[in-house]
Design a protein around this motif. Structure first.
Motif, PDB file in Angstrom:
ATOM      1  N   THR A 131     -13.418  26.636 -19.071  1.00  7.95           N
ATOM      2  CA  THR A 131     -13.163  26.736 -20.517  1.00  7.95           C
ATOM      3  C   THR A 131     -13.284  25.376 -21.184  1.00  7.95           C
ATOM      4  O   THR A 131     -13.961  25.227 -22.211  1.00  7.95           O
ATOM      5  CB  THR A 131     -11.759  27.321 -20.770  1.00  7.95           C
ATOM      6  OG1 THR A 131     -11.682  28.641 -20.211  1.00  7.95           O
ATOM      7  CG2 THR A 131     -11.459  27.387 -22.259  1.00  7.95           C
ATOM      8  N   HIS A 134     -16.954  24.149 -21.299  1.00  4.36           N
ATOM      9  CA  HIS A 134     -17.825  24.821 -22.262  1.00  4.36           C
ATOM     10  C   HIS A 134     -17.399  24.577 -23.706  1.00  4.36           C
ATOM     11  O   HIS A 134     -18.245  24.596 -24.601  1.00  4.36           O
ATOM     12  CB  HIS A 134     -17.897  26.315 -21.940  1.00  4.36           C
ATOM     13  CG  HIS A 134     -18.754  26.612 -20.748  1.00  4.36           C
ATOM     14  ND1 HIS A 134     -18.234  26.780 -19.485  1.00  4.36           N
ATOM     15  CD2 HIS A 134     -20.109  26.723 -20.620  1.00  4.36           C
ATOM     16  CE1 HIS A 134     -19.222  27.006 -18.631  1.00  4.36           C
ATOM     17  NE2 HIS A 134     -20.369  26.975 -19.293  1.00  4.36           N
ATOM     18  N   TYR A 169      -5.446  24.953 -24.797  1.00  4.92           N
ATOM     19  CA  TYR A 169      -6.278  25.377 -23.677  1.00  4.92           C
ATOM     20  C   TYR A 169      -5.540  26.410 -22.822  1.00  4.92           C
ATOM     21  O   TYR A 169      -6.142  27.380 -22.338  1.00  4.92           O
ATOM     22  CB  TYR A 169      -6.697  24.179 -22.821  1.00  4.92           C
ATOM     23  CG  TYR A 169      -7.900  23.462 -23.381  1.00  4.92           C
ATOM     24  CD1 TYR A 169      -9.137  24.091 -23.448  1.00  4.92           C
ATOM     25  CD2 TYR A 169      -7.809  22.158 -23.855  1.00  4.92           C
ATOM     26  CE1 TYR A 169     -10.246  23.450 -23.967  1.00  4.92           C
ATOM     27  CE2 TYR A 169      -8.911  21.499 -24.381  1.00  4.92           C
ATOM     28  CZ  TYR A 169     -10.131  22.153 -24.430  1.00  4.92           C
ATOM     29  OH  TYR A 169     -11.235  21.519 -24.951  1.00  4.92           O
ATOM     30  N   ALA A 172      -5.794  29.598 -24.669  1.00  2.10           N
ATOM     31  CA  ALA A 172      -7.155  30.126 -24.615  1.00  2.10           C
ATOM     32  C   ALA A 172      -7.428  30.808 -23.280  1.00  2.10           C
ATOM     33  O   ALA A 172      -8.070  31.870 -23.235  1.00  2.10           O
ATOM     34  CB  ALA A 172      -8.159  29.007 -24.860  1.00  2.10           C
ATOM     35  N   VAL A 173      -6.954  30.226 -22.203  1.00  2.00           N
ATOM     36  CA  VAL A 173      -7.147  30.820 -20.878  1.00  2.00           C
ATOM     37  C   VAL A 173      -6.447  32.172 -20.787  1.00  2.00           C
ATOM     38  O   VAL A 173      -7.022  33.160 -20.317  1.00  2.00           O
ATOM     39  CB  VAL A 173      -6.630  29.864 -19.780  1.00  2.00           C
ATOM     40  CG1 VAL A 173      -6.471  30.600 -18.451  1.00  2.00           C
ATOM     41  CG2 VAL A 173      -7.578  28.689 -19.612  1.00  2.00           C
ATOM     42  N   GLY A 176      -8.351  34.602 -23.007  1.00  5.66           N
ATOM     43  CA  GLY A 176      -9.639  34.946 -22.411  1.00  5.66           C
ATOM     44  C   GLY A 176      -9.502  35.971 -21.296  1.00  5.66           C
ATOM     45  O   GLY A 176     -10.324  36.889 -21.184  1.00  5.66           O
ATOM     46  N   THR A 188     -14.275  33.236 -19.334  1.00 10.48           N
ATOM     47  CA  THR A 188     -14.595  31.935 -19.929  1.00 10.48           C
ATOM     48  C   THR A 188     -15.186  32.102 -21.315  1.00 10.48           C
ATOM     49  O   THR A 188     -14.804  31.400 -22.264  1.00 10.48           O
ATOM     50  CB  THR A 188     -15.581  31.149 -19.050  1.00 10.48           C
ATOM     51  OG1 THR A 188     -14.984  30.891 -17.779  1.00 10.48           O
ATOM     52  CG2 THR A 188     -15.954  29.824 -19.697  1.00 10.48           C
ATOM     53  N   ALA A 191     -12.511  33.004 -23.697  1.00  7.71           N
ATOM     54  CA  ALA A 191     -11.586  31.878 -23.890  1.00  7.71           C
ATOM     55  C   ALA A 191     -12.187  30.813 -24.802  1.00  7.71           C
ATOM     56  O   ALA A 191     -11.512  30.280 -25.685  1.00  7.71           O
ATOM     57  CB  ALA A 191     -11.213  31.269 -22.538  1.00  7.71           C
ATOM     58  N   VAL A 192     -13.466  30.507 -24.605  1.00  7.24           N
ATOM     59  CA  VAL A 192     -14.131  29.502 -25.434  1.00  7.24           C
ATOM     60  C   VAL A 192     -14.264  30.005 -26.868  1.00  7.24           C
ATOM     61  O   VAL A 192     -14.000  29.273 -27.829  1.00  7.24           O
ATOM     62  CB  VAL A 192     -15.512  29.134 -24.856  1.00  7.24           C
ATOM     63  CG1 VAL A 192     -16.254  28.177 -25.795  1.00  7.24           C
ATOM     64  CG2 VAL A 192     -15.363  28.500 -23.476  1.00  7.24           C
TER      65      VAL A 192
END
Length: 286
Positions: A131, A134, A169, A172-173, A176, A188, A191-192
């Protein structure tokens, strides 16, 4: 435990030296063996130098004699990167290394980005690393391929990005992992997409977006959230393949932008020749 504090006979002597392009060329001209260069690695080191991310470590250059006359045994990639960058860097030069040591140079296992993040205590380290990497590629080279040597990100930069925005982050993980169950995108990719759109909007707006993607309740035909959940996997020869990571993120952002602008959209796709869409910013409610 007995520790021998003596210096073994024939041990190389380290000298901290500022090596510039001119000295690098001289040292390369004295190479004992010219290994096949990995130009991707040279480019990677060059970018690190140009970005100011070069780190002084125990890894350096090895000569079989003194700096002014010794032949080069190890360090071709670093020296070529210095020349290509046109910048001087501090590096350890080991003088007097026995030529018999040449066969065992660089035979150790490289530390991976996941290894670098292991000290954070986070879960799902491969996903976290992917993540962060990217997200950085999205910001650095949105309109270029995210694979190949040019897409490598230094481990130190991965860790620095995590340290600067660890909460986001981590969120986001987690998001995701959840969103990928409802979308065509990988963990991923989701998440991105979440990370870069979340940067452009207040939490309440993002929460409404996520709720629509995960529940799908009361969404009308043409609602970008519903359309995003209907994007199919691309079918290859006899098996399914995923979109590239860049395609996944682009399609996610396209849906987000349409939703933010209250546009109806029934089809989502992204051509490889298109430029990466940038998330539309949503002003915070006052």
């Amino acid at each position: 435990m007995v520790i021998d504090r003596g210096t073994p006979q024939g041990a190389p002597v380290p000298r901290l030296t500022q090596v510039g392009p001119e000295l690098a060329e001289i040292l390369l001209s004295r190479a004992v063996v010219n290994r096949r260069l990995d130009w991707g690695q040279v480019d990677f080191l060059t970018d690190s130098i140009i970005r100011g991310e070069w780190q002084l470590t125990h890894q350096g250059i090895a000569l079989d004699g003194p700096l002014d006359t010794g032949c080069l045994l190890d360090g071709q990639h670093r020296l070529n990167a210095i020349i290509k960058a046109g910048v001087s860097v501090w590096i350890y030069v080991f003088e007097g290394l026995q030529e018999s040591a040449f066969p065992v140079l660089d035979t150790g296992k490289r530390r991976s980005g996941v290894d670098t993040l292991s000290s954070t205590g986070e879960k799902y380290l491969p996903l976290l690393h992917s993540t962060i990497r990217h997200v950085l590629l999205f910001k650095d080279m949105p309109d270029s391929s995210w694979s190949g040597s040019r897409a490598r990100i230094a481990n130190g930069r991965i860790l620095a990005a995590y340290t600067e925005d660890s909460d986001m982050y981590r969120e986001a993980v987690a998001t995701g992992r959840s969103l990928s169950k409802h979308l065509f995108a990988s963990q991923t990719g989701a998440a991105v997409g979440y990370f870069v759109t979340n940067e452009a909007a207040p939490a309440a707006k993002v929460a409404s977006w996520i709720k629509g993607l995960t529940s799908g309740a009361n969404l009308e035909v043409g609602d970008p959230r519903l359309t995003l959940t209907k994007v199919p996997h691309v079918k290859g020869r006899g098996r399914k393949r995923r979109y590239t990571m860049r395609e996944q993120v682009a399609i996610y952002i396209k849906a987000w932008n349409a939703w933010v602008q209250d546009e109806k959209i029934e089809n989502l796709r992204f051509r490889k020749t298109e430029k990466m869409p940038m998330p539309i910013e949503v002003k915070f409610d006052r």
